[in-house]
Scaffold this motif. Structure first.
Motif, mmCIF file in Angstrom:
data_model
loop_
_atom_site.group_PDB
_atom_site.id
_atom_site.type_symbol
_atom_site.label_atom_id
_atom_site.label_comp_id
_atom_site.label_asym_id
_atom_site.label_seq_id
_atom_site.Cartn_x
_atom_site.Cartn_y
_atom_site.Cartn_z
ATOM 1 N N ILE A 270 69.103 82.686 46.705
ATOM 2 C CA ILE A 270 68.297 83.276 47.780
ATOM 3 C C ILE A 270 68.995 83.101 49.118
ATOM 4 C CG2 ILE A 270 66.125 83.060 49.066
ATOM 5 C CD1 ILE A 270 64.812 82.362 46.319
ATOM 6 N N ARG A 271 69.544 81.930 49.357
ATOM 7 C CA ARG A 271 70.250 81.667 50.618
ATOM 8 C C ARG A 271 71.450 82.598 50.766
ATOM 9 N NH1 ARG A 271 74.215 78.104 52.824
ATOM 10 N NH2 ARG A 271 74.718 77.342 50.755
ATOM 11 N N THR A 272 72.191 82.778 49.685
ATOM 12 C CA THR A 272 73.344 83.681 49.709
ATOM 13 C C THR A 272 72.901 85.113 49.982
ATOM 14 O OG1 THR A 272 74.564 82.263 48.184
ATOM 15 C CG2 THR A 272 75.284 84.554 48.346
ATOM 16 N N ASP A 273 71.871 85.551 49.291
ATOM 17 C CA ASP A 273 71.380 86.922 49.475
ATOM 18 C C ASP A 273 70.842 87.146 50.889
ATOM 19 O OD1 ASP A 273 72.097 87.439 46.869
ATOM 20 O OD2 ASP A 273 70.042 87.404 46.091
ATOM 21 N N ALA A 274 70.202 86.148 51.452
ATOM 22 C CA ALA A 274 69.659 86.278 52.811
ATOM 23 C C ALA A 274 70.779 86.406 53.844
ATOM 24 C CB ALA A 274 68.776 85.077 53.143
ATOM 25 N N GLY A 275 71.953 85.907 53.517
ATOM 26 C CA GLY A 275 73.092 86.008 54.426
ATOM 27 C C GLY A 275 73.991 87.197 54.161
ATOM 28 N N ALA A 276 73.578 88.083 53.268
ATOM 29 C CA ALA A 276 74.394 89.259 52.930
ATOM 30 C C ALA A 276 74.567 90.168 54.144
ATOM 31 C CB ALA A 276 73.742 90.027 51.782
ATOM 32 N N VAL A 277 75.612 90.946 54.122
ATOM 33 C CA VAL A 277 75.953 91.821 55.243
ATOM 34 C C VAL A 277 74.780 92.712 55.654
ATOM 35 C CG1 VAL A 277 77.458 93.727 55.954
ATOM 36 C CG2 VAL A 277 78.398 91.808 54.674
ATOM 37 N N HIS A 278 74.075 93.298 54.682
ATOM 38 C CA HIS A 278 72.981 94.206 55.038
ATOM 39 C C HIS A 278 71.764 93.481 55.612
ATOM 40 C CE1 HIS A 278 71.879 92.991 50.948
ATOM 41 N NE2 HIS A 278 70.645 93.344 51.241
ATOM 42 N N LYS B 56 72.245 90.872 57.915
ATOM 43 C CA LYS B 56 72.717 90.203 59.144
ATOM 44 C C LYS B 56 71.979 90.633 60.403
ATOM 45 C CE LYS B 56 76.168 87.617 57.708
ATOM 46 N NZ LYS B 56 76.098 86.187 57.712
ATOM 47 N N THR B 57 71.479 91.849 60.445
ATOM 48 C CA THR B 57 70.810 92.317 61.659
ATOM 49 C C THR B 57 69.339 91.906 61.720
ATOM 50 O OG1 THR B 57 70.280 94.445 60.633
ATOM 51 C CG2 THR B 57 72.358 94.305 61.857
ATOM 52 N N LEU B 58 68.838 91.344 60.637
ATOM 53 C CA LEU B 58 67.430 90.934 60.588
ATOM 54 C C LEU B 58 67.258 89.516 61.110
ATOM 55 C CD1 LEU B 58 66.598 92.191 56.980
ATOM 56 C CD2 LEU B 58 65.986 93.297 59.139
ATOM 57 N N PRO B 59 66.096 89.209 61.660
ATOM 58 C CA PRO B 59 65.817 87.811 62.004
ATOM 59 C C PRO B 59 65.887 86.963 60.734
ATOM 60 C CG PRO B 59 64.175 89.273 62.980
ATOM 61 C CD PRO B 59 65.000 90.103 62.041
ATOM 62 N N PRO B 60 66.352 85.717 60.830
ATOM 63 C CA PRO B 60 66.520 84.879 59.642
ATOM 64 C C PRO B 60 65.271 84.759 58.774
ATOM 65 C CG PRO B 60 67.562 83.844 61.525
ATOM 66 C CD PRO B 60 66.815 85.049 62.041
ATOM 67 N N GLY B 61 64.111 84.622 59.368
ATOM 68 C CA GLY B 61 62.880 84.480 58.594
ATOM 69 C C GLY B 61 62.588 85.704 57.732
ATOM 70 N N ILE B 62 62.854 86.879 58.273
ATOM 71 C CA ILE B 62 62.631 88.110 57.517
ATOM 72 C C ILE B 62 63.674 88.246 56.413
ATOM 73 C CG2 ILE B 62 62.663 90.639 57.657
ATOM 74 C CD1 ILE B 62 61.331 90.342 60.424
ATOM 75 N N ALA B 63 64.922 87.914 56.732
ATOM 76 C CA ALA B 63 65.985 87.993 55.723
ATOM 77 C C ALA B 63 65.682 87.067 54.546
ATOM 78 C CB ALA B 63 67.333 87.638 56.351
ATOM 79 N N VAL B 64 65.224 85.863 54.831
ATOM 80 C CA VAL B 64 64.896 84.917 53.759
ATOM 81 C C VAL B 64 63.711 85.423 52.947
ATOM 82 C CG1 VAL B 64 64.040 82.590 53.269
ATOM 83 C CG2 VAL B 64 65.917 82.914 54.885
ATOM 84 N N TRP B 65 62.685 85.946 53.604
ATOM 85 C CA TRP B 65 61.517 86.480 52.898
ATOM 86 C C TRP B 65 61.921 87.622 51.965
ATOM 87 C CZ3 TRP B 65 56.863 85.689 51.161
ATOM 88 C CH2 TRP B 65 56.036 86.760 50.815
#
Length: 81
Positions: free
Chosen positions: A7-15, A17-26
């Motif tokens: 999940i951590r890896t996927d949240a840091g994926a290139v697509h 990167k433009t999202l706030p961290p909380g949304i990317a993790v969700w």
């Protein structure tokens, strides 16, 4: 905790990167649960479209989120982010 690294890896994926961290993790968490802990892939292979398959696995997804002690659950009436 076995799911955390993916999940951590996927949240840091290139697509993401433009999202706030909380949304990317969700979003990464929901996608991971959907693909790894529900019948989502099976439904797709049976010919269901993406939105229908997502609808049918909301309950399974929420069960996993509850087991993981999430403070937020999916709602069938909410638009996907």
């Amino acid at each position: 905790y076995a799911d955390m690294e993916k999940i951590r890896t996927d949240a840091g994926a290139v697509h993401m990167k433009t999202l706030p961290p909380g949304i990317a993790v969700w979003l990464a968490t929901i996608a991971h649960i959907r693909h790894m802990h529900t019948d989502y892939e099976k439904l797709l292979s049976e010919g269901y479209d993406r939105d229908s398959a997502r609808f049918f696995v909301i309950e399974q997804t929420n069960i996993v989120l509850t087991r993981w002690r999430a403070t937020r659950l999916l709602d069938a009436d909410d638009e996907e982010e």
